[in-house]
Scaffold this motif. Structure first.
Motif, short mmCIF file in Angstrom:
data_model
loop_
_atom_site.label_atom_id
_atom_site.label_comp_id
_atom_site.label_asym_id
_atom_site.label_seq_id
_atom_site.Cartn_x
_atom_site.Cartn_y
_atom_site.Cartn_z
N ALA A 292 -1.35 5.98 -5.34
CA ALA A 292 -0.53 6.32 -6.50
C ALA A 292 -0.22 5.07 -7.30
N GLN A 293 -0.42 5.13 -8.56
CA GLN A 293 -0.09 4.02 -9.43
C GLN A 293 1.01 4.46 -10.37
N SER A 294 1.67 3.51 -10.92
CA SER A 294 2.79 3.81 -11.79
C SER A 294 2.39 4.78 -12.89
N GLY A 295 3.09 5.85 -12.97
CA GLY A 295 2.83 6.78 -14.05
C GLY A 295 1.84 7.87 -13.70
N ASP A 296 1.09 7.72 -12.60
CA ASP A 296 0.14 8.75 -12.23
C ASP A 296 0.87 10.00 -11.81
N ASP A 297 0.34 11.13 -12.20
CA ASP A 297 1.04 12.34 -11.83
C ASP A 297 0.13 13.41 -11.24
N ASP B 297 3.28 8.63 1.45
CA ASP B 297 3.06 8.28 0.04
C ASP B 297 2.84 6.78 -0.14
N GLY B 298 2.77 6.05 0.97
CA GLY B 298 2.50 4.63 0.90
C GLY B 298 3.73 3.74 0.82
N THR B 299 4.90 4.32 0.67
CA THR B 299 6.10 3.51 0.63
C THR B 299 6.57 3.17 2.05
N VAL B 300 7.33 2.09 2.16
CA VAL B 300 7.83 1.65 3.45
C VAL B 300 9.32 1.95 3.57
N ASP C 222 14.65 -4.60 3.47
CA ASP C 222 14.76 -4.11 2.09
C ASP C 222 13.36 -4.00 1.48
N ALA C 223 12.68 -2.97 1.85
CA ALA C 223 11.29 -2.83 1.41
C ALA C 223 11.21 -2.59 -0.09
N PRO C 224 10.22 -3.19 -0.76
CA PRO C 224 10.01 -2.91 -2.18
C PRO C 224 9.42 -1.50 -2.36
N GLU C 225 9.23 -1.13 -3.59
CA GLU C 225 8.76 0.23 -3.86
C GLU C 225 7.24 0.34 -3.93
N ASP C 226 6.57 -0.76 -3.60
CA ASP C 226 5.10 -0.75 -3.67
C ASP C 226 4.51 0.33 -2.76
N ARG C 227 3.25 0.63 -3.01
CA ARG C 227 2.50 1.51 -2.10
C ARG C 227 1.63 0.63 -1.21
N GLY D 102 3.65 -6.00 3.81
CA GLY D 102 2.85 -4.80 3.63
C GLY D 102 1.49 -5.17 3.07
N LEU D 103 0.53 -4.34 3.37
CA LEU D 103 -0.82 -4.55 2.88
C LEU D 103 -1.10 -3.53 1.79
N HIS D 104 -1.43 -4.04 0.62
CA HIS D 104 -1.75 -3.14 -0.50
C HIS D 104 -3.14 -2.52 -0.31
N GLU D 105 -3.35 -1.47 -1.06
CA GLU D 105 -4.65 -0.80 -1.02
C GLU D 105 -5.79 -1.75 -1.36
N ASP D 106 -5.52 -2.70 -2.25
CA ASP D 106 -6.58 -3.62 -2.67
C ASP D 106 -6.75 -4.80 -1.72
N GLY D 107 -6.03 -4.78 -0.60
CA GLY D 107 -6.19 -5.84 0.39
C GLY D 107 -5.25 -7.00 0.24
#
Lengths: 749, 86
Positions: free
Chosen positions: A65-70, A683-686, A701-706, A719-724
């Protein structure tokens, strides 16, 4: 036609190879006296268990999920080996039910057998139809499959969206994405699913097939650098600040936001926000008294005071003023610098003014030269400035030769605590003065900016990369990883090419000094690290205590490291442990396991039948595992957590700080530390829970990243992002993991 | 050589460095007298000074972080110069 085929095997073992770790550590910092803790995480091993676990993960795995994707739909990559050794690959989209649609085969879909290692190739485009939501129409999204050969011969697959301007998005990496070298000819294998998302109609797929070509390289990285006593900070190309090195006072834990400049004091840092405000962090009077209003054009950190140029070119200083160093004069100024007991500023007319104290009356640091200058830098008790023709003038203390710059033309100069570095017009760096740690021994190369701190110096290369010299704090750690594992004060990452790199704990036990070679798994412990090499053998590095480095011989595929012991799984699933066995940690029960989690004084293993067995210390019932079927496990100081097959989390053992009060919901990964626990939602959030308030560094205090994976260390979580790329929060109490709100392993997000 | 004896010898060199510096010797003079490079003399100074500062700070748990940092800046820079503390 649908091709739901539950017997179709998954594409190799990727998620299964994620390691585990834990970590206690003796207090190291004179400032932070937090007690140790640890983390652990699970991996997989035996092939049968791998398939079982992946099947469970696949239901809710990587959501890109990326910002704004619905809207999103799931796809998976399929591939097979041909008789001529090429790989043929395609895409499948999930149907309305749980079945998978027909294979979609792009025109360009053959991966050559002789492709170069690490060279990404891509297919011609395919179109994925993303389902409508509500009364909206379905949307076509163009994608390309990308693939590259990794060092051990496997082929890694990913997916990239074709954006409206024709460029490609970041790579979506399925958890299971490596095509094995020993796959049977003609047999289709599948990756785990990835979600294709969109917010607007996607561009039509180009109709002309294109030949495979390299994917673009990541963008340039840094635009500025600053050095403190034993830490450094840099500005990412997108304006975020990242810091690394000593974080004993929080000086390497920058706030989020966008910045245009950064400066470092002895044990603190400040940066200029793009909106003109100033932010300071760390420990100093200069932090406590940071201006909360006003617009600024420049900021400079002294030892314990700071000064800034307001937008109207006037000066203001704050912090320690015992020696008058914060008594800013009136007038119009273009630049300012702070020293130990004094400050200097460059007027808009090019002249230099200094104020404060020369405590012993012997240095002359207030005796600024007359003339016109274009650049100014202030050290502890000396300063240097450049004239328009590039000649340098330095004044003040020359106790260690810090003002003895060679005769040359310079484009930049940086006065450190007791040494000076400058960039020649040729781009090379010259340094002089105090050299206790090699901070005055610059590397060769071309630089566009330089920073001189106390025990280290850093330069911004003309390639936008950072290089540091002096105290061994390395540089900003980075890369793209397929797995990360946090130890007590360090973090290790496994690259797609099999290389391992670690950061943090510099100068301690060598736990970040990775031996050369290719690995398939890595585990970060307290004072040591271990990895499984591509041939299945184990290599350990770091502390030699308790035989931590005396790894057994044989062939292994999973490893987990704890405080004083390490465990690994042989290819037949049996567990072997070594190190300290005071509480029976080295005596695993017989039988086959698919994953291990090593705690402080106990170990838990996930059996091939998905049950859990724990051994070692049971002082707080941390080995009293519940019954049931599980897919992942984590062991900490005196508690353990596990991920049930249905995705829910359960914890047991010590609940002193609520660390076993697992939240409800569905998760795909679990990690614990000594006082806090974190899990990755579908959903990828921590989400994190528990924590010792006396040791709260923001690690919960986890950030809102996926993310696709999460690992917890002492005082920090990553955390490890989808892009590595990785992102860490909280802080390591000493010799920090590079940190920053936007830190994304070598490439600020 | 044991670790303890290494520490004792380093402390001895550190004491010699400080005494020489207080008497006005340059870092080059100090290094020459000790038969080591200037960089090495500075390394000896840094290692010992920080070991002592760590030990002192661990005994003074009530000092604030900011105070500890300011003290460190002052003590380290003054001691290195062989100067009396202000």
């Amino acid at each position: 036609m649908s091709t739901a085929d539950p017997a179709e095997p998954a594409l190799s073992e990727f998620v299964a190879r994620r390691p585990s770790a834990t970590a206690p550590v003796a207090p190291r910092s004179r400032i932070c006296r937090a007690r140790p803790r640890r983390v652990t995480r699970s991996g997989l091993a035996a092939a049968v268990a791998v398939v079982a676990v992946l099947a469970a993960v696949a239901v809710s795995s990587p959501v890109a999920a990326q910002s704004g994707d619905d809207r999103s739909d799931e796809v998976r990559i399929v591939a097979r080996r041909l008789a001529d050794a090429r790989l043929e690959f395609g895409l499948q989209q999930r149907d309305a039910g749980d079945s998978w649609g027909e294979r979609m085969l792009p025109t360009q879909r053959f991966f050559p057998a002789d492709a170069a290692v690490d060279r990404w190739l891509r297919s011609s485009p395919l179109t994925v139809r993303v389902a409508a939501s509500g009364d909206e129409d379905a949307v076509d999204v163009a994608v390309r499959i990308v693939a590259r050969k990794v060092a051990d011969g496997r082929v890694e697959f990913g997916l990239r969206k074709v954006q409206s301007d024709g460029t490609l998005s970041g790579t979506l990496l399925p958890r299971s994405r490596f095509f094995p070298t020993d796959a049977a000819v003609g047999r289709w294998l599948q990756s785990t699913p990835v979600s294709v998302t969109t917010t607007r109609p996607a561009s039509a797929a180009p109709t002309t097939p294109t030949a495979p070509e390299p994917a673009p390289e990541p963008a340039a990285r840094y635009t500025g650098v600053a050095a403190g006593y034993a830490h450094a900070c840099a500005i990412g190309s997108e304006g975020s600040v990242v810091c690394w090195g000593d974080n004993s006072a929080g000086q390497a834990s920058p706030p989020p936001g966008r910045f245009s400049a950064v400066t470092a004091g002895a044990w603190y840092s400040c940066a200029l926000r793009t909106d003109g405000a100033i932010a300071c962090w760390g420990e100093s009077d200069a932090v406590a008294e940071t201006p909360t209003s006003g617009q600024f054009e420049a900021v400079a950190a002294g030892s314990s005071h700071a000064c800034a140029v307001r937008t109207g070119q006037t000066l203001t200083c704050w912090g320690n003023n015992d020696d008058g160093q914060a008594d800013a004069p009136g007038g119009q100024f273009a630049a300012v610098g702070g020293g130990n007991f004094h400050s200097c500023a460059l007027s808009t007319g090019g002249t230099i003014t200094c104020w404060g104290t020369d405590p012993h009356g012997i240095f002359g640091q207030l005796d600024a030269p007359s003339g016109q200058f274009t650049t100014l830098s202030v050290g502890n008790a000396h300063s240097c400035a450049l004239q328009a023709d590039g000649t340098a003038a330095c004044w003040g203390s020359n106790d260690t030769g810090e003002t003895d710059l060679p005769s040359a033309q310079f484009s930049a100069v940086a006065a450190g605590a007791s040494h000076t570095c400058a960039i020649r017009t040729s781009g090379t760096i010259a340094c002089t003065g105090w050299n206790s740690d090699g901070q005055a021994d610059p590397p060769a190369g071309q630089f566009s900016a330089v920073a001189a701190g106390g025990r280290l110096s850093c330069g911004l290369g003309t390639d936008s990369g950072i290089r540091c010299w002096g105290l061994d704090v390395a540089g900003p750690w980075g890369g793209q990883f397929t797995a990360i594992d946090a130890g007590d004060a360090h973090l290790c990452g496994l690259g797609a090419d099999g290389t391992v790199s670690c950061a943090g704990a510099a100068g301690l036990f060598g736990q970040s000094e990775v031996p050369e070679g290719r690995f398939i798994a890595v585990a970060a412990g307290d004072r040591h690290s271990c990895g499984v090499r591509a041939d299945g053998s184990i290599a350990c590095w770091g502390s030699t205590a308790y035989g931590l480095l005396n790894a057994p011989t044989g062939e292994f595929n999973t490893i987990a490291a704890g405080g004083w012991h390490t465990c690994a799984l042989r290819s037949n699933g049996t567990a072997t442990c070594w190190g300290s066995g005071r509480y029976g940690e080295l005596s695993p029960p017989p039988g086959a396991f698919s994953a291990l989690a090593v705690g402080w004084w106990h170990v838990c293993g996930l059996r091939s039948d998905a049950s859990i067995a724990c051994w070692g210390s049971n002082s707080e019932a941390q080995t009293a595992a519940p019954e049931g079927n599980f897919q992942a496990i984590a062991a900490g100081r005196s508690h353990s957590c596990a991920l049930r097959s249905d995705g829910t989390v359960t914890c047991w053992g010590s609940n002193r700080y609520g660390q076993t009060d697992a939240p409800s919901g569905e998760f795909t990964d679990i990690t614990v530390n000594d006082w806090h626990s974190c899990a990755l939602r579908t959903d990828g959030t921590v989400t994190c829970w528990g924590n010792n308030p006396d040791e709260d560094f923001g690690q919960a205090d986890a950030p809102e990243d996926r993310f696709t994976a999460v690992t917890a260390g002492r005082g920090f979580t990553c955390g490890l992002h989808e892009d590595g790329t990785a992102r860490c929060w909280g802080r390591s109490p000493w010799t920090a993991i590079p940190s920053g709100a936007e830190f994304a392993s070598g490439r600020p997000a | 050589m044991t670790a303890a004896s290494e520490v004792a010898l380093e402390d001895l060199r550190h004491g010699t460095i400080l005494a020489a510096r207080a008497a006005g010797a340059s870092w080059a003079d100090v290094a020459s007298a000790l038969g080591i490079a200037t960089d090495e003399a500075q390394k000896v100074y840094t290692r010992v000074a920080w070991r002592r500062l760590d030990a002192a700070a661990n005994l003074n748990l009530d000092v604030s972080d900011a105070e500890a940092n300011d003290l460190a800046v002052r003590v380290i820079s003054e001691e290195r110069l062989g100067l009396p503390l202000p």
